[in-house]
Each structure stands twice: as structure tokens, then as C-alpha cells.
Scaffold this active site. Sequence first.
Site, short mmCIF file in Angstrom:
data_model
loop_
_atom_site.label_atom_id
_atom_site.label_comp_id
_atom_site.label_asym_id
_atom_site.label_seq_id
_atom_site.Cartn_x
_atom_site.Cartn_y
_atom_site.Cartn_z
CG ASP A 25 -2.35 2.31 -3.48
OD1 ASP A 25 -2.21 3.25 -3.16
OD2 ASP A 25 -1.04 1.42 -2.95
CG ASP A 72 -4.66 -0.77 2.48
OD1 ASP A 72 -3.29 -0.26 2.14
OD2 ASP A 72 -5.01 -1.14 0.83
#
Length: 187
Positions: A14, A12
Site C-alpha cells: 500500500d 511494501d
Amino acid sequence: MPISPEQLVILDRDGVINQDSDAYIKSLEEWLPYPSSIHAIAKLSQAGYTVAIATNQSGIGRGYYDAGVLGQMHDRLNALVNAAGGTIAHIAYCPHGPADDCECRKPLPGLLHDIQRALSLSSLSGSWMVGDSLRDLQAGEACGCQSVLVKTGKGEKTLTKGVGLENAHVYTDLAEFVDWLLSRSSG
């Protein structure tokens, strides 16, 4: 040379690679990478792992920024990783909001299927999915990935809830996970 799913680490963005913000990361100036994550990605590359990114970017659908701004952030990310001696093989992103009924927004596995196609893999089973939220892990588990929760970003809050983390490995941050993974594969 084809890669094996076990040599793929999907991240992922952020909260894992860069600081997260409840107000969204809307500009290149707001995109603040964790230096330890940049170096961790480079270490993975240097050890023969393939790194890909799967990121929900609903700020595009909400009109907070556009794909061009997102491209600038990803250009910076690639430049930093390259300068550290690493490579990102593919970045898949979902520009849709939660109400858009798309197939790509995590926790659905569409972004991971995009990565699978881009890297010509028959399966993602055995790959690693590293995230800071339950929806990251759910997307990975839908594809047979091994789950890793990092405590950066929203990770501490996710860990406190404790729901759906039965199969997750938990690490302080991406660098700690990478150190564990590399020590495991070299030992």
C-alpha cells in the site's frame, strides 16, 4: 537456479504498488494499483530480478476485511503483473494489529525473514527494500537491505519528517527507482 540477494527487490504494497488509504483498503474495489508500478514490477522481472512483497495488513486483525478478501487483491495484483510480463515470487503479509505483539509486523523483520525462507536465501544482505514509510525501511535495514523510500503513498510525509532516512535512496515512485536500478545494472 538460486537467486542472489542483490537480485531481490522487496516491496511494501500500500502506497508503493497501489494507492493507500487511511481508512484501509477493505475490498477488491478499493484496491487501486498504480499502473506505473505494475509495469515497473514487470520490468524488474524481465531484467532478471526477483520481486517479493512484505505488507502489514492490520485491517484483518481489526476485522475490516478477511484473508479471503486480501487473497482477491493479491490474485488481481498477480494477474496484472503477469499480464504485463512479470512475476511476483512471494507475498508475505502480517494480519496483526500494533498491540498484538507479533514478530511479523514491520518495523520488525519477520515478514522479510518469511520471504528469505520462501526463496531459500541464506541472507537478505544487499537486497532492496522499497517502501513509503520509515517502518518499511527499518524492517529492511534490520536484514541488511538497501533502503528505498518512494514519495507515493505516505512517502512525502515520511520524507518531511526526515528521521531515520540517512541511508535511504529517495525516488518519486517505484517506476523511477526501477529505471535507476536497471540503468545502473546495465551500465
